[in-house]
Design a protein around this motif. Structure first.
Motif, PDB file in Angstrom:
ATOM      1  N   PHE A   5      40.986  30.046 -17.871  1.00 47.69           N
ATOM      2  CA  PHE A   5      41.333  30.373 -16.487  1.00 47.69           C
ATOM      3  C   PHE A   5      41.359  31.877 -16.253  1.00 47.69           C
ATOM      4  O   PHE A   5      41.032  32.360 -15.151  1.00 47.69           O
ATOM      5  CB  PHE A   5      42.703  29.772 -16.137  1.00 47.69           C
ATOM      6  CG  PHE A   5      43.099  29.984 -14.707  1.00 47.69           C
ATOM      7  CD1 PHE A   5      42.534  29.230 -13.684  1.00 47.69           C
ATOM      8  CD2 PHE A   5      44.042  30.953 -14.384  1.00 47.69           C
ATOM      9  CE1 PHE A   5      42.896  29.445 -12.366  1.00 47.69           C
ATOM     10  CE2 PHE A   5      44.412  31.166 -13.066  1.00 47.69           C
ATOM     11  CZ  PHE A   5      43.839  30.405 -12.049  1.00 47.69           C
ATOM     12  N   ASP A   6      41.739  32.645 -17.279  1.00 44.64           N
ATOM     13  CA  ASP A   6      41.773  34.103 -17.143  1.00 44.64           C
ATOM     14  C   ASP A   6      40.386  34.662 -16.892  1.00 44.64           C
ATOM     15  O   ASP A   6      40.214  35.611 -16.109  1.00 44.64           O
ATOM     16  CB  ASP A   6      42.371  34.743 -18.403  1.00 44.64           C
ATOM     17  CG  ASP A   6      43.869  34.496 -18.506  1.00 44.64           C
ATOM     18  OD1 ASP A   6      44.482  34.207 -17.468  1.00 44.64           O
ATOM     19  OD2 ASP A   6      44.406  34.581 -19.626  1.00 44.64           O
ATOM     20  N   VAL A  12      36.293  35.959 -10.377  1.00 48.89           N
ATOM     21  CA  VAL A  12      36.561  35.775  -8.945  1.00 48.89           C
ATOM     22  C   VAL A  12      37.057  37.073  -8.329  1.00 48.89           C
ATOM     23  O   VAL A  12      36.577  37.492  -7.264  1.00 48.89           O
ATOM     24  CB  VAL A  12      37.613  34.657  -8.723  1.00 48.89           C
ATOM     25  CG1 VAL A  12      38.074  34.646  -7.262  1.00 48.89           C
ATOM     26  CG2 VAL A  12      37.031  33.305  -9.095  1.00 48.89           C
ATOM     27  N   PHE A  13      38.004  37.718  -8.996  1.00 48.90           N
ATOM     28  CA  PHE A  13      38.591  38.936  -8.456  1.00 48.90           C
ATOM     29  C   PHE A  13      37.575  40.075  -8.421  1.00 48.90           C
ATOM     30  O   PHE A  13      37.549  40.875  -7.481  1.00 48.90           O
ATOM     31  CB  PHE A  13      39.814  39.332  -9.284  1.00 48.90           C
ATOM     32  CG  PHE A  13      40.731  40.284  -8.576  1.00 48.90           C
ATOM     33  CD1 PHE A  13      41.519  39.837  -7.530  1.00 48.90           C
ATOM     34  CD2 PHE A  13      40.814  41.613  -8.951  1.00 48.90           C
ATOM     35  CE1 PHE A  13      42.376  40.709  -6.864  1.00 48.90           C
ATOM     36  CE2 PHE A  13      41.661  42.487  -8.294  1.00 48.90           C
ATOM     37  CZ  PHE A  13      42.450  42.039  -7.240  1.00 48.90           C
ATOM     38  N   LEU A 140      28.985  29.416 -16.132  1.00 47.61           N
ATOM     39  CA  LEU A 140      29.868  28.498 -15.420  1.00 47.61           C
ATOM     40  C   LEU A 140      30.949  29.257 -14.657  1.00 47.61           C
ATOM     41  O   LEU A 140      31.242  28.941 -13.497  1.00 47.61           O
ATOM     42  CB  LEU A 140      30.525  27.526 -16.409  1.00 47.61           C
ATOM     43  CG  LEU A 140      31.552  26.552 -15.809  1.00 47.61           C
ATOM     44  CD1 LEU A 140      30.870  25.630 -14.807  1.00 47.61           C
ATOM     45  CD2 LEU A 140      32.217  25.728 -16.914  1.00 47.61           C
ATOM     46  N   TYR A 141      31.527  30.270 -15.294  1.00 47.51           N
ATOM     47  CA  TYR A 141      32.563  31.066 -14.640  1.00 47.51           C
ATOM     48  C   TYR A 141      31.978  31.845 -13.462  1.00 47.51           C
ATOM     49  O   TYR A 141      32.626  31.985 -12.416  1.00 47.51           O
ATOM     50  CB  TYR A 141      33.197  32.047 -15.634  1.00 47.51           C
ATOM     51  CG  TYR A 141      33.952  31.380 -16.748  1.00 47.51           C
ATOM     52  CD1 TYR A 141      35.111  30.644 -16.496  1.00 47.51           C
ATOM     53  CD2 TYR A 141      33.518  31.483 -18.067  1.00 47.51           C
ATOM     54  CE1 TYR A 141      35.813  30.036 -17.531  1.00 47.51           C
ATOM     55  CE2 TYR A 141      34.211  30.882 -19.105  1.00 47.51           C
ATOM     56  CZ  TYR A 141      35.356  30.155 -18.825  1.00 47.51           C
ATOM     57  OH  TYR A 141      36.045  29.552 -19.856  1.00 47.51           O
ATOM     58  N   ILE A 142      30.776  32.361 -13.640  1.00 46.39           N
ATOM     59  CA  ILE A 142      30.149  33.162 -12.589  1.00 46.39           C
ATOM     60  C   ILE A 142      29.798  32.297 -11.381  1.00 46.39           C
ATOM     61  O   ILE A 142      30.034  32.686 -10.229  1.00 46.39           O
ATOM     62  CB  ILE A 142      28.888  33.875 -13.126  1.00 46.39           C
ATOM     63  CG1 ILE A 142      29.263  34.779 -14.311  1.00 46.39           C
ATOM     64  CG2 ILE A 142      28.232  34.696 -12.022  1.00 46.39           C
ATOM     65  CD1 ILE A 142      28.090  35.441 -14.972  1.00 46.39           C
ATOM     66  N   ILE A 143      29.236  31.103 -11.632  1.00 48.45           N
ATOM     67  CA  ILE A 143      28.902  30.192 -10.529  1.00 48.45           C
ATOM     68  C   ILE A 143      30.166  29.791  -9.781  1.00 48.45           C
ATOM     69  O   ILE A 143      30.205  29.792  -8.540  1.00 48.45           O
ATOM     70  CB  ILE A 143      28.169  28.936 -11.049  1.00 48.45           C
ATOM     71  CG1 ILE A 143      26.789  29.324 -11.605  1.00 48.45           C
ATOM     72  CG2 ILE A 143      28.020  27.902  -9.939  1.00 48.45           C
ATOM     73  CD1 ILE A 143      26.048  28.171 -12.247  1.00 48.45           C
ATOM     74  N   ALA A 144      31.210  29.459 -10.528  1.00 45.50           N
ATOM     75  CA  ALA A 144      32.485  29.089  -9.905  1.00 45.50           C
ATOM     76  C   ALA A 144      33.043  30.258  -9.101  1.00 45.50           C
ATOM     77  O   ALA A 144      33.549  30.075  -7.984  1.00 45.50           O
ATOM     78  CB  ALA A 144      33.481  28.653 -10.974  1.00 45.50           C
TER      79      ALA A 144
END
Length: 200
Positions: A5-6, A12-13, A140-144
């Motif tokens: 999650f971090d 996101v930030f 995956l993190y970037i798409i999200a």
């Protein structure tokens, strides 16, 4: 893959700071008046297509020019640093053509792509950041992160009038400077992380 999650929060930030949708509210309001309205759904859709497409084909483009993700990330960090300085100091470093003379529904549709989707939302800074993040985080993190930011963009576009009344000129200026500092910190982190790759 273990979900972190971090990592998602950082992506996101970072994208939120770079896209600077709050800082761009004055621009959005100006174009809304010039075009006679904004197609929020079309703007959000085109912005997402541009960013996600670059995430997947950006590497191929780099290969054409014989570049690595690390070298692009370092270059991107420099761009982010300059953007951060621009936001904090209030001096325009990156200049663009923001003129438009078209009116009516056709101009609203065109404005969804240029200049709002590109280069205001999915501009050079956003695309550079996506490639920089790709060097450190899973896709995956970037798409999200992109999807979450697109949702924020959509909400902001639908709430332009309300945001303008609540924040006021002083509030928007303060938020812009805050995210400028965030960009400076992220630029330093990306630069230092990827610069080590050149010594190997």
């Amino acid at each position: 893959m273990h979900f972190d999650f971090d990592h998602l929060l950082t992506v996101v930030f970072t994208l939120f700071a770079v896209i600077d949708v709050i800082g761009s509210v004055p621009l959005f309001i100006s174009y809304k008046e010039k075009l006679g309205g904004l197609d929020e759904k079309r703007i959000t859709l085109f912005s997402g297509i541009i960013m996600i497409a670059f995430l997947f084909v950006g590497q191929s483009l780099l290969n054409v020019f014989g570049l690595t993700i690390q070298s692009f990330a370092v270059a991107g960090a420099i761009v982010l640093f300059l953007l951060g300085l621009e936001m904090v100091l209030g001096h325009e470093i990156f200049k663009g053509d923001n003129s438009t003379s078209q009116k009516g529904a056709a101009s609203i549709r065109a404005g969804a792509i240029v200049p709002i989707s590109f280069p205001i939302i999915a501009g050079t800074a956003s695309l550079t950041t996506i490639m920089s993040l790709k060097a450190n985080y899973d896709k995956l993190y970037i798409i999200a992160g992109i999807l979450i930011n697109l949702l924020i963009v959509f909400v902001v576009l639908k709430s332009l009038g309300w945001i303008q009344r609540v924040l006021g000129a002083g509030g928007m200026l303060a938020i812009r400077k805050f995210f400028g500092v965030v960009l400076l910190a992220m630029a330093v982190k990306i630069f230092s992380t990827n610069l080590a790759a050149f010594g190997k």
